[in-house]
Design a protein around this motif. Structure first.
Motif, PDB file in Angstrom:
ATOM      1  N   ILE A   1       0.848  -1.186   0.000  1.00  0.00           N
ATOM      2  CA  ILE A   1       0.000   0.000   0.000  1.00  0.00           C
ATOM      3  C   ILE A   1       0.882   1.234   0.000  1.00  0.00           C
ATOM      4  CG2 ILE A   1      -1.757   1.272   1.244  1.00  0.00           C
ATOM      5  CD1 ILE A   1      -2.620  -1.299   2.479  1.00  0.00           C
TER       6      ILE A   1
ATOM      7  N   PHE B   1      -5.149   7.228   7.894  1.00  0.00           N
ATOM      8  CA  PHE B   1      -4.937   5.781   7.797  1.00  0.00           C
ATOM      9  C   PHE B   1      -3.512   5.384   8.103  1.00  0.00           C
ATOM     10  CE2 PHE B   1      -9.007   4.493   6.587  1.00  0.00           C
ATOM     11  CZ  PHE B   1      -9.556   5.527   5.872  1.00  0.00           C
TER      12      PHE B   1
ATOM     13  N   SER C   1      -0.645   2.211  12.719  1.00  0.00           N
ATOM     14  CA  SER C   1      -0.368   0.781  12.645  1.00  0.00           C
ATOM     15  C   SER C   1      -1.357  -0.011  13.484  1.00  0.00           C
ATOM     16  CB  SER C   1       1.053   0.498  13.117  1.00  0.00           C
ATOM     17  OG  SER C   1       1.149   0.747  14.495  1.00  0.00           O
TER      18      SER C   1
ATOM     19  N   ILE D   1      -4.685   0.530  13.561  1.00  0.00           N
ATOM     20  CA  ILE D   1      -5.957   1.092  13.129  1.00  0.00           C
ATOM     21  C   ILE D   1      -7.083   0.130  13.461  1.00  0.00           C
ATOM     22  CG2 ILE D   1      -5.846   0.136  10.799  1.00  0.00           C
ATOM     23  CD1 ILE D   1      -6.975   2.846   9.879  1.00  0.00           C
ATOM     24  N   LYS D   2      -8.181   0.687  13.906  1.00  0.00           N
ATOM     25  CA  LYS D   2      -9.290  -0.160  14.344  1.00  0.00           C
ATOM     26  C   LYS D   2     -10.573   0.646  14.199  1.00  0.00           C
ATOM     27  CE  LYS D   2     -10.830  -2.005  18.707  1.00  0.00           C
ATOM     28  NZ  LYS D   2     -10.521  -2.762  19.898  1.00  0.00           N
ATOM     29  N   PHE D   3     -11.542   0.115  13.485  1.00  0.00           N
ATOM     30  CA  PHE D   3     -12.828   0.795  13.406  1.00  0.00           C
ATOM     31  C   PHE D   3     -13.899  -0.242  13.123  1.00  0.00           C
ATOM     32  CE2 PHE D   3     -13.000   0.517   8.809  1.00  0.00           C
ATOM     33  CZ  PHE D   3     -11.674   0.601   8.428  1.00  0.00           C
TER      34      PHE D   3
END
Lengths: 178, 134
Positions: free
Chosen positions: A74, A144, A147, A149-151
């Motif tokens: 990415i 974004f 490291s 990341i949470k949703f």
């Protein structure tokens, strides 16, 4: 991913050799087009604006498609573009997060069409670059860079796994909670 | 009510649409609001829209975008396959698959088994009714 609409090509060309210039300078351009024919045409369009050479007194030496080197990584892409709006020409810088450059360019064309009503033939890509995370300018890409990341996914779209199983009427209302 | 299943690195998800329908994948990174980079032991790492994923309760411990070998080791350590097959969701899918693959003789055997089971239940019920009325 589904086939990209825009492919990246490298076009190399020069003016034809003549009596005054035995070895004319060779120019290379990287540009985006939907196919090779259009890529060559775009090459001459841009080269005419930079040097005194036209398709009638020049030759394309090579045209190659450029593919993504690392399509599973990415990256943050920055795209500089020049577009024509209803009132004049403007420059713009946009950032996109994607795995491939072709994907980012396609995102750019879609976003310009939706946000600014600019069609693809009114857009010229000046420059594209892979931007390291520290140098990104837009909040929407920087959010974004996490490291951990949470949703949660808030809304679950209930749909049949193939279009063949689609029906107009259902016996009960769907459960939309993920 | 609060959410229990989050999109995060290491979340196991089930693909519910498209070419990879029915496969268990692991989210290894988030591209943007709608897409994630997903990976599974037997497929090339690729991107997928969240609309095609159903999140499960299983989460494994991996660093961001791990190498294939690290991913496989982590999945073994967390025993994803067994956890999935013992969960009620996983068991339902296995039963569905079995039922779809029955041939006519199997369906006949299922019919006989259902009749037998129904008969046994009704006998017990009759006994209980007699005991409660007497």
């Amino acid at each position: 991913m589904v086939a990209f609409r825009f492919h990246q090509y490298q076009v190399v060309g020069r003016g034809l050799p003549s009596a005054i210039d035995e070895h004319p300078k060779i120019y290379r351009m990287k540009l985006w087009a939907t196919n090779e024919v259009r890529a060559k045409s775009k090459f001459w369009y841009f080269l005419r604006k930079l040097k005194k050479v036209k398709k009638s007194n020049g030759q394309v030496l090579a045209i190659n498609e450029i593919f993504e080197r690392n399509p599973t990584k990415i990256k943050n892409y920055g795209i500089w573009l020049r577009y024509q709006s209803r009132t004049g020409y403007h420059n713009m810088y946009k950032e996109f997060r994607d795995t491939t450059l072709n994907g980012a360019v396609e995102q750019m064309y879609n976003e310009m069409a939706s946000r600014h009503r600019v069609r693809s033939h009114c857009i010229q890509i000046i420059k594209t670059a892979t931007i390291p995370s520290k140098l990104c300018k837009r909040e929407s890409t920087k959010q974004f860079h996490d490291s951990k990341i949470k949703f949660p996914l808030v809304f679950k779209k209930v749909r049949p796994p193939t279009r063949k199983l689609k029906t107009t009427f259902k016996a009960s209302r769907p459960n939309l909670f993920m | 009510m609060p959410f229990k299943r989050y999109v995060e690195i290491g979340r196991v998800a089930l693909v519910n649409y498209g070419k990879e329908y029915g496969r268990l994948v692991v989210i290894v990174d988030v591209i943007d609001q709608n897409r994630a980079l997903v990976d599974a032991p037997d497929m090339v790492r690729g991107q997928m829209n969240f609309k095609r994923l159903s999140l499960t309760d299983i989460k494994i411990d991996i660093p961001r975008v791990p190498k294939k070998k690290t991913l496989i080791d982590a999945m073994e350590a967390a025993d994803v396959k067994n956890k999935w097959e013992n969960s009620s969701w996983g068991r339902k899918l296995i039963v569905q698959k079995r039922r779809a693959a029955l041939n006519d003789f199997d369906r006949f055997k299922v019919m006989l088994a259902k009749i037998k089971r129904g008969g046994a239940i009704r006998q017990e019920l009759a006994k209980l009714k007699k005991a409660s009325s007497a």
